[in-house]
Design an enzyme around this catalytic site. Sequence first.
Site, PDB file in Angstrom:
ATOM      1  CD  GLU A   1      -1.521   0.322   8.129  1.00  0.00           C
ATOM      2  OE1 GLU A   1      -0.236   0.537   8.002  1.00  0.00           O
ATOM      3  OE2 GLU A   1      -2.181   0.586   7.461  1.00  0.00           O
TER       4      GLU A   1
ATOM      5  CG  LEU B   1      18.337  -7.113  32.630  1.00  0.00           C
ATOM      6  CD1 LEU B   1      17.008  -7.755  32.675  1.00  0.00           C
ATOM      7  CD2 LEU B   1      19.195  -7.196  34.013  1.00  0.00           C
ATOM      8  CG  HIS B   2      21.115 -10.248  26.697  1.00  0.00           C
ATOM      9  ND1 HIS B   2      19.930  -9.995  26.985  1.00  0.00           N
ATOM     10  CD2 HIS B   2      21.241 -11.466  26.109  1.00  0.00           C
ATOM     11  CE1 HIS B   2      19.031 -10.910  26.446  1.00  0.00           C
ATOM     12  NE2 HIS B   2      19.901 -11.845  25.997  1.00  0.00           N
TER      13      HIS B   2
ATOM     14  CB  ILE C   1      -1.114  -0.157   1.127  1.00  0.00           C
ATOM     15  CG1 ILE C   1      -1.834   1.192   1.074  1.00  0.00           C
ATOM     16  CG2 ILE C   1      -0.480  -0.048   2.449  1.00  0.00           C
ATOM     17  CD1 ILE C   1      -3.309   1.077   1.604  1.00  0.00           C
ATOM     18  CB  ALA C   2       1.918   3.515  -2.643  1.00  0.00           C
TER      19      ALA C   2
ATOM     20  CD  GLU D   1       2.813  11.749  -2.207  1.00  0.00           C
ATOM     21  OE1 GLU D   1       1.931  11.220  -3.036  1.00  0.00           O
ATOM     22  OE2 GLU D   1       2.853  13.021  -2.305  1.00  0.00           O
TER      23      GLU D   1
END
Length: 380
Positions: A243, A338-339, A124-125, A128
Amino acid sequence: MGRYRFETGEHELFRKSLRKFLADEAVPYYEDWEKERLIPRTFWKKLGEKGFLCPQVDEAYGGLGLDFSFGVIIGEEMERVGAGLTGVGLHNDIVVPYIESYGTAEQKQRWLPQCVTGDYITAIAMTEPGAGSDLANIKTTANRDGNHYIVNGQKTFITNGIHTNLVVVAVKTNPHERHKGISLLVIEGDTLGFTKGRKLEKVGMHSQDTAELYFEDCRVPISNLLGEEGMGFRYLMEKLQQERLVVALAAQTAAEDMFELTKQYIQERTAFGAKIASFQNTQFKMVEMATKIELGKTFLESLIEEHMAGKDVVTKVSMAKYWITETAREIATECMQLHGGYGYMEEYKIARRYRDIPVMSIYAGTNEIMKVIIAKNLGL
Protein backbone atom coordinates in the site's frame (compact mmCIF):
# COMPACT_ATOMS: atom_id res chain seq x y z
CA MET A 1 12.14 1.42 -24.36
CA GLY A 2 9.73 1.37 -21.39
CA ARG A 3 9.74 3.66 -18.41
CA TYR A 4 11.31 1.04 -16.11
CA ARG A 5 14.06 -1.55 -16.50
CA PHE A 6 11.58 -4.37 -15.91
CA GLU A 7 9.23 -3.27 -18.71
CA THR A 8 8.87 -5.60 -21.69
CA GLY A 9 7.02 -5.23 -24.98
CA GLU A 10 3.97 -6.66 -23.23
CA HIS A 11 4.11 -3.87 -20.62
CA GLU A 12 4.44 -1.28 -23.36
CA LEU A 13 1.36 -2.57 -25.20
CA PHE A 14 -0.57 -2.71 -21.94
CA ARG A 15 0.34 0.90 -21.11
CA LYS A 16 -0.52 2.07 -24.62
CA SER A 17 -3.96 0.46 -24.60
CA LEU A 18 -4.71 1.74 -21.07
CA ARG A 19 -3.63 5.27 -22.00
CA LYS A 20 -5.86 5.18 -25.09
CA PHE A 21 -8.78 3.87 -22.99
CA LEU A 22 -8.33 6.67 -20.40
CA ALA A 23 -8.01 9.31 -23.12
CA ASP A 24 -11.44 8.22 -24.41
CA GLU A 25 -13.25 7.22 -21.22
CA ALA A 26 -11.78 9.35 -18.39
CA VAL A 27 -9.96 12.49 -19.53
CA PRO A 28 -12.96 14.18 -21.26
CA TYR A 29 -15.21 13.58 -18.23
CA TYR A 30 -12.78 14.00 -15.37
CA GLU A 31 -13.60 17.65 -14.57
CA ASP A 32 -17.31 16.77 -14.47
CA TRP A 33 -16.56 13.91 -12.07
CA GLU A 34 -14.63 16.34 -9.88
CA LYS A 35 -17.64 18.70 -9.82
CA GLU A 36 -20.08 15.83 -9.17
CA ARG A 37 -17.75 14.51 -6.43
CA LEU A 38 -18.06 10.98 -7.82
CA ILE A 39 -16.72 8.68 -10.53
CA PRO A 40 -19.60 6.71 -12.11
CA ARG A 41 -19.93 2.97 -11.55
CA THR A 42 -20.18 2.59 -15.34
CA PHE A 43 -16.52 3.63 -15.57
CA TRP A 44 -15.57 0.80 -13.18
CA LYS A 45 -17.51 -1.66 -15.34
CA LYS A 46 -15.67 -0.47 -18.47
CA LEU A 47 -12.32 -0.91 -16.68
CA GLY A 48 -13.36 -4.47 -15.82
CA GLU A 49 -14.38 -5.26 -19.42
CA LYS A 50 -10.95 -4.14 -20.67
CA GLY A 51 -9.00 -6.18 -18.11
CA PHE A 52 -7.77 -3.19 -16.09
CA LEU A 53 -9.24 -4.35 -12.76
CA CYS A 54 -7.09 -6.74 -10.70
CA PRO A 55 -5.03 -8.09 -13.64
CA GLN A 56 -2.92 -9.99 -11.08
CA VAL A 57 -5.81 -12.27 -10.07
CA ASP A 58 -5.37 -15.92 -11.02
CA GLU A 59 -6.95 -16.94 -14.32
CA ALA A 60 -9.02 -19.52 -12.41
CA TYR A 61 -10.93 -16.59 -10.87
CA GLY A 62 -11.26 -14.55 -14.05
CA GLY A 63 -8.05 -12.49 -13.82
CA LEU A 64 -5.14 -12.30 -16.24
CA GLY A 65 -2.57 -13.82 -13.87
CA LEU A 66 -0.17 -10.89 -14.35
CA ASP A 67 2.32 -9.64 -11.75
CA PHE A 68 2.47 -6.41 -9.73
CA SER A 69 4.41 -4.60 -12.49
CA PHE A 70 1.14 -4.26 -14.43
CA GLY A 71 -0.47 -2.76 -11.34
CA VAL A 72 2.35 -0.20 -11.35
CA ILE A 73 1.39 0.83 -14.89
CA ILE A 74 -2.31 1.10 -14.00
CA GLY A 75 -1.47 3.18 -10.90
CA GLU A 76 0.69 5.59 -12.90
CA GLU A 77 -1.75 6.06 -15.75
CA MET A 78 -4.68 6.64 -13.37
CA GLU A 79 -2.68 9.21 -11.39
CA ARG A 80 -1.67 10.95 -14.61
CA VAL A 81 -5.37 11.65 -15.29
CA GLY A 82 -6.01 12.73 -11.69
CA ALA A 83 -5.68 11.73 -8.05
CA GLY A 84 -9.45 11.14 -7.86
CA LEU A 85 -8.89 7.79 -9.62
CA THR A 86 -6.86 6.52 -6.67
CA GLY A 87 -9.70 4.18 -5.66
CA VAL A 88 -8.92 1.93 -8.63
CA GLY A 89 -5.39 1.29 -7.33
CA LEU A 90 -6.80 0.74 -3.85
CA HIS A 91 -9.17 -1.92 -5.24
CA ASN A 92 -6.52 -3.61 -7.43
CA ASP A 93 -3.35 -3.49 -5.37
CA ILE A 94 -4.44 -2.97 -1.77
CA VAL A 95 -7.79 -4.62 -0.97
CA VAL A 96 -8.09 -7.53 -3.41
CA PRO A 97 -4.62 -8.87 -2.42
CA TYR A 98 -6.01 -9.51 1.10
CA ILE A 99 -8.56 -11.91 -0.40
CA GLU A 100 -5.91 -13.46 -2.67
CA SER A 101 -3.46 -14.00 0.21
CA TYR A 102 -5.69 -14.95 3.13
CA GLY A 103 -8.95 -16.11 1.53
CA THR A 104 -10.02 -19.75 1.29
CA ALA A 105 -10.67 -21.30 -2.15
CA GLU A 106 -14.40 -20.89 -1.49
CA GLN A 107 -14.01 -17.20 -0.57
CA LYS A 108 -11.88 -16.51 -3.64
CA GLN A 109 -14.46 -18.18 -5.87
CA ARG A 110 -17.20 -16.16 -4.21
CA TRP A 111 -15.59 -12.72 -4.46
CA LEU A 112 -12.67 -12.48 -6.88
CA PRO A 113 -14.47 -12.93 -10.25
CA GLN A 114 -16.76 -9.99 -9.45
CA CYS A 115 -13.80 -7.88 -8.27
CA VAL A 116 -12.32 -8.41 -11.74
CA THR A 117 -15.52 -7.39 -13.56
CA GLY A 118 -16.20 -4.33 -11.37
CA ASP A 119 -19.46 -5.72 -9.99
CA TYR A 120 -17.71 -5.62 -6.64
CA ILE A 121 -15.93 -2.39 -5.73
CA THR A 122 -13.81 -3.01 -2.66
CA ALA A 123 -12.72 -0.89 0.30
CA ILE A 124 -10.69 -1.48 3.42
CA ALA A 125 -12.02 -0.14 6.70
CA MET A 126 -9.38 0.39 9.39
CA THR A 127 -9.64 4.02 10.54
CA GLU A 128 -12.25 5.06 13.11
CA PRO A 129 -13.20 8.48 14.50
CA GLY A 130 -11.06 7.70 17.56
CA ALA A 131 -8.34 5.47 16.04
CA GLY A 132 -6.06 6.31 13.13
CA SER A 133 -2.35 5.72 13.53
CA ASP A 134 -3.05 3.83 16.77
CA LEU A 135 -4.66 0.93 14.95
CA ALA A 136 -4.58 -1.45 17.90
CA ASN A 137 -7.02 0.92 19.62
CA ILE A 138 -9.98 0.27 17.29
CA LYS A 139 -13.36 -0.05 18.98
CA THR A 140 -15.45 -1.83 16.31
CA THR A 141 -16.39 -5.17 17.86
CA ALA A 142 -17.34 -8.53 16.35
CA ASN A 143 -18.91 -10.84 18.94
CA ARG A 144 -19.49 -14.49 18.08
CA ASP A 145 -23.13 -15.63 18.01
CA GLY A 146 -23.48 -19.17 16.67
CA ASN A 147 -22.57 -19.10 12.97
CA HIS A 148 -22.34 -15.32 12.86
CA TYR A 149 -20.36 -12.39 14.19
CA ILE A 150 -22.40 -9.43 15.45
CA VAL A 151 -20.51 -6.33 14.35
CA ASN A 152 -20.93 -2.91 15.99
CA GLY A 153 -18.91 0.20 15.32
CA GLN A 154 -18.08 3.05 12.97
CA LYS A 155 -15.34 3.57 10.37
CA THR A 156 -14.33 6.84 8.72
CA PHE A 157 -12.26 8.24 5.82
CA ILE A 158 -13.03 5.11 3.78
CA THR A 159 -11.83 5.37 0.19
CA ASN A 160 -14.45 3.97 -2.26
CA GLY A 161 -16.86 4.31 0.68
CA ILE A 162 -19.92 5.33 -1.36
CA HIS A 163 -19.54 2.79 -4.17
CA THR A 164 -18.20 -0.11 -2.14
CA ASN A 165 -20.20 -3.32 -1.85
CA LEU A 166 -17.38 -5.51 -0.49
CA VAL A 167 -15.42 -4.21 2.50
CA VAL A 168 -12.52 -5.75 4.41
CA VAL A 169 -13.19 -4.53 7.95
CA ALA A 170 -10.74 -4.54 10.86
CA VAL A 171 -12.68 -5.58 13.97
CA LYS A 172 -11.97 -6.55 17.58
CA THR A 173 -12.90 -10.19 18.08
CA ASN A 174 -11.23 -10.04 21.50
CA PRO A 175 -11.71 -6.61 23.11
CA HIS A 176 -9.35 -7.50 25.97
CA GLU A 177 -6.36 -7.77 23.63
CA ARG A 178 -4.77 -4.95 21.63
CA HIS A 179 -2.92 -6.26 18.57
CA LYS A 180 -3.89 -9.91 19.05
CA GLY A 181 -7.57 -9.01 19.40
CA ILE A 182 -7.90 -7.81 15.79
CA SER A 183 -9.45 -9.88 13.00
CA LEU A 184 -10.50 -9.13 9.42
CA LEU A 185 -14.07 -9.68 8.23
CA VAL A 186 -15.30 -9.29 4.67
CA ILE A 187 -18.70 -7.59 4.74
CA GLU A 188 -20.94 -7.48 1.68
CA GLY A 189 -22.86 -4.33 0.81
CA ASP A 190 -26.34 -5.76 1.32
CA THR A 191 -25.64 -7.11 4.83
CA LEU A 192 -28.36 -6.07 7.26
CA GLY A 193 -27.07 -3.52 9.78
CA PHE A 194 -24.37 -2.15 7.44
CA THR A 195 -25.07 1.44 6.35
CA LYS A 196 -23.07 4.23 4.75
CA GLY A 197 -22.85 7.74 6.09
CA ARG A 198 -22.46 10.90 4.08
CA LYS A 199 -19.94 11.37 1.31
CA LEU A 200 -17.17 13.34 3.01
CA GLU A 201 -16.18 16.73 1.60
CA LYS A 202 -12.40 16.81 1.23
CA VAL A 203 -9.91 19.58 0.44
CA GLY A 204 -8.83 17.68 -2.68
CA MET A 205 -9.38 14.39 -4.52
CA HIS A 206 -12.96 15.52 -5.07
CA SER A 207 -14.06 12.79 -7.47
CA GLN A 208 -12.77 10.05 -5.17
CA ASP A 209 -15.66 8.95 -2.97
CA THR A 210 -14.76 8.85 0.70
CA ALA A 211 -17.33 8.00 3.35
CA GLU A 212 -18.18 6.91 6.87
CA LEU A 213 -19.42 3.33 7.38
CA TYR A 214 -21.68 2.20 10.21
CA PHE A 215 -22.26 -1.29 11.61
CA GLU A 216 -25.23 -1.75 13.91
CA ASP A 217 -25.88 -5.31 15.09
CA CYS A 218 -24.59 -6.29 11.67
CA ARG A 219 -24.78 -10.10 11.29
CA VAL A 220 -21.79 -11.40 9.35
CA PRO A 221 -21.44 -15.15 8.65
CA ILE A 222 -18.32 -16.70 10.20
CA SER A 223 -17.53 -17.93 6.66
CA ASN A 224 -16.60 -14.27 5.94
CA LEU A 225 -13.67 -14.30 8.38
CA LEU A 226 -10.49 -13.63 6.39
CA GLY A 227 -7.64 -15.87 7.51
CA GLU A 228 -7.48 -16.69 11.21
CA GLU A 229 -9.14 -14.96 14.12
CA GLY A 230 -6.74 -12.69 16.01
CA MET A 231 -4.31 -12.46 13.07
CA GLY A 232 -5.77 -9.29 11.55
CA PHE A 233 -3.08 -6.92 12.80
CA ARG A 234 -0.31 -9.08 11.35
CA TYR A 235 -2.13 -9.29 8.00
CA LEU A 236 -2.51 -5.50 7.92
CA MET A 237 1.20 -5.02 8.63
CA GLU A 238 2.14 -7.46 5.87
CA LYS A 239 -0.04 -5.74 3.29
CA LEU A 240 0.79 -2.14 4.23
CA GLN A 241 4.16 -2.57 2.52
CA GLN A 242 2.53 -2.69 -0.93
CA GLU A 243 0.00 0.00 0.00
CA ARG A 244 2.78 2.44 0.91
CA LEU A 245 4.63 1.62 -2.30
CA VAL A 246 1.45 2.40 -4.28
CA VAL A 247 1.15 5.80 -2.52
CA ALA A 248 4.81 6.64 -3.21
CA LEU A 249 4.26 5.72 -6.84
CA ALA A 250 1.23 8.03 -7.09
CA ALA A 251 3.18 10.92 -5.51
CA GLN A 252 6.07 10.35 -7.92
CA THR A 253 3.72 10.36 -10.93
CA ALA A 254 1.98 13.52 -9.68
CA ALA A 255 5.36 15.25 -9.22
CA GLU A 256 6.39 14.36 -12.78
CA ASP A 257 3.05 15.60 -14.12
CA MET A 258 3.33 18.90 -12.24
CA PHE A 259 6.86 19.40 -13.54
CA GLU A 260 5.77 18.85 -17.17
CA LEU A 261 2.77 21.21 -16.77
CA THR A 262 5.04 23.89 -15.35
CA LYS A 263 7.78 23.40 -17.94
CA GLN A 264 5.23 23.93 -20.70
CA TYR A 265 3.76 26.99 -18.97
CA ILE A 266 7.08 28.80 -18.35
CA GLN A 267 8.14 28.24 -21.97
CA GLU A 268 4.95 29.89 -23.23
CA ARG A 269 4.48 32.68 -20.69
CA THR A 270 6.38 35.96 -20.98
CA ALA A 271 7.20 38.67 -18.41
CA PHE A 272 9.41 41.75 -18.79
CA GLY A 273 9.70 40.98 -22.50
CA ALA A 274 11.19 37.50 -22.03
CA LYS A 275 10.03 33.92 -21.53
CA ILE A 276 9.76 33.05 -17.82
CA ALA A 277 11.89 29.98 -18.60
CA SER A 278 14.82 32.25 -19.46
CA PHE A 279 15.09 33.69 -15.91
CA GLN A 280 17.85 32.15 -13.86
CA ASN A 281 15.68 31.81 -10.75
CA THR A 282 13.09 29.85 -12.76
CA GLN A 283 15.79 27.64 -14.26
CA PHE A 284 17.32 26.88 -10.86
CA LYS A 285 13.89 25.99 -9.39
CA MET A 286 13.23 23.65 -12.33
CA VAL A 287 16.66 22.06 -12.02
CA GLU A 288 16.14 21.41 -8.29
CA MET A 289 12.75 19.80 -8.98
CA ALA A 290 14.05 17.73 -11.90
CA THR A 291 16.84 16.37 -9.68
CA LYS A 292 14.48 15.39 -6.86
CA ILE A 293 12.13 13.73 -9.36
CA GLU A 294 15.01 11.73 -10.88
CA LEU A 295 16.18 10.58 -7.43
CA GLY A 296 12.64 9.53 -6.53
CA LYS A 297 12.19 7.58 -9.76
CA THR A 298 15.46 5.68 -9.38
CA PHE A 299 14.67 4.81 -5.76
CA LEU A 300 11.16 3.65 -6.69
CA GLU A 301 12.37 1.48 -9.55
CA SER A 302 14.77 -0.47 -7.33
CA LEU A 303 12.08 -0.74 -4.64
CA ILE A 304 9.49 -2.14 -7.03
CA GLU A 305 12.01 -4.75 -8.21
CA GLU A 306 12.93 -5.75 -4.64
CA HIS A 307 9.25 -5.89 -3.60
CA MET A 308 8.40 -8.11 -6.58
CA ALA A 309 11.33 -10.36 -5.71
CA GLY A 310 9.70 -10.88 -2.29
CA LYS A 311 12.36 -9.03 -0.28
CA ASP A 312 11.60 -7.28 3.01
CA VAL A 313 11.51 -3.63 2.01
CA VAL A 314 9.61 -2.24 5.00
CA THR A 315 12.32 0.30 5.90
CA LYS A 316 12.89 1.44 2.33
CA VAL A 317 9.17 1.57 1.56
CA SER A 318 8.63 3.76 4.63
CA MET A 319 11.47 6.01 3.43
CA ALA A 320 10.01 6.23 -0.07
CA LYS A 321 6.49 6.92 1.17
CA TYR A 322 7.72 9.68 3.48
CA TRP A 323 10.32 11.29 1.19
CA ILE A 324 8.48 11.13 -2.14
CA THR A 325 5.18 12.44 -0.74
CA GLU A 326 6.97 15.31 1.06
CA THR A 327 8.89 16.10 -2.14
CA ALA A 328 5.66 16.10 -4.17
CA ARG A 329 4.18 18.59 -1.73
CA GLU A 330 7.21 20.89 -2.11
CA ILE A 331 7.01 20.55 -5.89
CA ALA A 332 3.29 21.41 -5.86
CA THR A 333 4.08 24.66 -4.02
CA GLU A 334 6.98 25.57 -6.34
CA CYS A 335 4.98 24.80 -9.48
CA MET A 336 2.01 26.84 -8.35
CA GLN A 337 4.38 29.76 -7.62
CA LEU A 338 5.91 29.52 -11.09
CA HIS A 339 2.41 29.69 -12.60
CA GLY A 340 1.88 33.03 -10.82
CA GLY A 341 -1.73 34.13 -10.40
CA TYR A 342 -2.91 31.56 -12.95
CA GLY A 343 -1.70 28.78 -10.70
CA TYR A 344 -4.38 29.73 -8.20
CA MET A 345 -7.16 29.47 -10.79
CA GLU A 346 -9.26 26.31 -10.83
CA GLU A 347 -9.07 26.09 -14.63
CA TYR A 348 -5.35 25.30 -14.37
CA LYS A 349 -4.56 21.70 -13.50
CA ILE A 350 -1.79 22.77 -11.10
CA ALA A 351 -4.45 24.17 -8.71
CA ARG A 352 -6.09 20.74 -8.50
CA ARG A 353 -2.72 19.02 -8.02
CA TYR A 354 -1.90 21.45 -5.20
CA ARG A 355 -5.10 20.38 -3.41
CA ASP A 356 -4.74 16.67 -4.12
CA ILE A 357 -1.14 16.19 -2.94
CA PRO A 358 -1.18 16.89 0.85
CA VAL A 359 -3.27 13.84 1.84
CA MET A 360 -0.53 11.56 0.50
CA SER A 361 1.56 12.43 3.57
CA ILE A 362 -1.40 11.42 5.77
CA TYR A 363 -3.02 8.24 4.48
CA ALA A 364 -1.56 4.71 4.37
CA GLY A 365 0.22 5.65 7.58
CA THR A 366 1.24 9.26 8.29
CA ASN A 367 4.77 10.34 7.46
CA GLU A 368 5.40 10.67 11.19
CA ILE A 369 4.56 6.96 11.57
CA MET A 370 6.93 6.22 8.65
CA LYS A 371 9.72 7.92 10.62
CA VAL A 372 8.83 5.89 13.73
CA ILE A 373 9.13 2.66 11.69
CA ILE A 374 12.42 3.75 10.10
CA ALA A 375 13.91 4.79 13.46
CA LYS A 376 12.96 1.45 14.99
CA ASN A 377 14.44 -0.50 12.06
CA LEU A 378 17.63 1.56 12.26
CA GLY A 379 17.97 0.28 15.84
CA LEU A 380 17.57 3.73 17.42
